[in-house]
Design a protein around this motif. Structure first.
Motif, PDB file in Angstrom:
ATOM      1  N   ALA A  59       6.965   1.068   1.822  1.00 11.07           N
ATOM      2  CA  ALA A  59       5.519   1.077   1.636  1.00 11.07           C
ATOM      3  C   ALA A  59       4.908   1.558   2.943  1.00 11.07           C
ATOM      4  O   ALA A  59       5.435   1.272   4.024  1.00 11.07           O
ATOM      5  N   GLU A  60       3.818   2.282   2.869  1.00  9.95           N
ATOM      6  CA  GLU A  60       3.137   2.709   4.098  1.00  9.95           C
ATOM      7  C   GLU A  60       2.572   1.507   4.843  1.00  9.95           C
ATOM      8  O   GLU A  60       2.435   1.536   6.060  1.00  9.95           O
ATOM      9  N   GLN A  91      -3.786   9.515  10.690  1.00  3.81           N
ATOM     10  CA  GLN A  91      -3.155   8.891   9.521  1.00  3.81           C
ATOM     11  C   GLN A  91      -3.308   7.371   9.577  1.00  3.81           C
ATOM     12  O   GLN A  91      -3.590   6.719   8.559  1.00  3.81           O
ATOM     13  N   ILE A 101      -5.003   4.761   6.792  1.00  5.84           N
ATOM     14  CA  ILE A 101      -4.289   3.623   6.193  1.00  5.84           C
ATOM     15  C   ILE A 101      -5.001   2.316   6.509  1.00  5.84           C
ATOM     16  O   ILE A 101      -5.186   1.465   5.628  1.00  5.84           O
ATOM     17  N   CYS A 154      -6.717  -0.474   3.939  1.00  2.11           N
ATOM     18  CA  CYS A 154      -6.219  -1.856   3.936  1.00  2.11           C
ATOM     19  C   CYS A 154      -7.260  -2.855   4.455  1.00  2.11           C
ATOM     20  O   CYS A 154      -6.944  -4.032   4.653  1.00  2.11           O
ATOM     21  N   GLN A 206       4.551   5.725  11.376  1.00  5.34           N
ATOM     22  CA  GLN A 206       3.821   6.920  10.952  1.00  5.34           C
ATOM     23  C   GLN A 206       4.284   8.104  11.794  1.00  5.34           C
ATOM     24  O   GLN A 206       4.402   7.995  13.015  1.00  5.34           O
ATOM     25  N   TYR A 237       0.848  -1.189   0.000  1.00  2.00           N
ATOM     26  CA  TYR A 237       0.000   0.000   0.000  1.00  2.00           C
ATOM     27  C   TYR A 237       0.887   1.242   0.000  1.00  2.00           C
ATOM     28  O   TYR A 237       1.764   1.377   0.851  1.00  2.00           O
ATOM     29  N   GLU A 238       0.638   2.114  -0.979  1.00  2.00           N
ATOM     30  CA  GLU A 238       1.421   3.346  -1.148  1.00  2.00           C
ATOM     31  C   GLU A 238       2.918   3.068  -1.068  1.00  2.00           C
ATOM     32  O   GLU A 238       3.641   3.616  -0.246  1.00  2.00           O
ATOM     33  N   SER A 239       3.356   2.215  -1.980  1.00  2.00           N
ATOM     34  CA  SER A 239       4.746   1.794  -2.014  1.00  2.00           C
ATOM     35  C   SER A 239       5.579   2.732  -2.878  1.00  2.00           C
ATOM     36  O   SER A 239       5.168   3.116  -3.969  1.00  2.00           O
ATOM     37  N   GLY A 240       6.732   3.091  -2.346  1.00  2.00           N
ATOM     38  CA  GLY A 240       7.678   3.919  -3.088  1.00  2.00           C
ATOM     39  C   GLY A 240       8.998   3.194  -3.207  1.00  2.00           C
ATOM     40  O   GLY A 240       9.090   1.986  -2.956  1.00  2.00           O
TER      41      GLY A 240
END
Length: 119
Positions: free
Chosen positions: A13-14, A46, A50, A54, A27, A6-9
């Protein structure tokens, strides 16, 4: 077995999800100039976002690790935590003092939860 990111860079990933378990990255607050209670409330908001994305929520948190830059702010952090956590559904938790990556951050929270449909 597959792992969902989830929201991987490039760096992290977050959250990652495997077999119904959700592992959140640490976080950190976006309101860096706020006091510990406000920073904690910001981080918890936050986390809510998330977890919802998920397939979970705060009632399905298994474990939380809270990092404080200054243990003298433990009570201020707990003010936000206690008003957020669902009574009777508080997860296993540890709280430790740590040097955080940004000197303006007073708190960082990392946790593990389970997806709701798994239960």
């Amino acid at each position: 077995m597959s792992i969902k990111f989830y929201e991987s860079g490039n760096r992290l990933a977050e959250a990652t999800i495997v077999n119904g378990l959700i592992f959140l990255a640490g976080q950190v607050p976006t309101n860096e100039d706020a006091d510990i209670t406000a920073q904690t409330a910001n981080v918890l908001a936050q986390i809510d976002t998330i977890l919802e994305a998920c397939g979970s929520d705060k009632q399905h948190i298994c474990e939380a690790v809270i990092y404080l830059s200054n243990m003298q702010e433990y009570e201020g952090m707990n003010q936000a935590w206690d008003s957020w956590v669902t009574p009777g559904r508080a997860p296993a938790r540890a709280c430790i003092q740590a040097a955080l990556a940004n000197s303006n951050w007073k708190v960082e929270i990392k946790l593990t939860a389970v997806q709701k449909e798994i239960l």
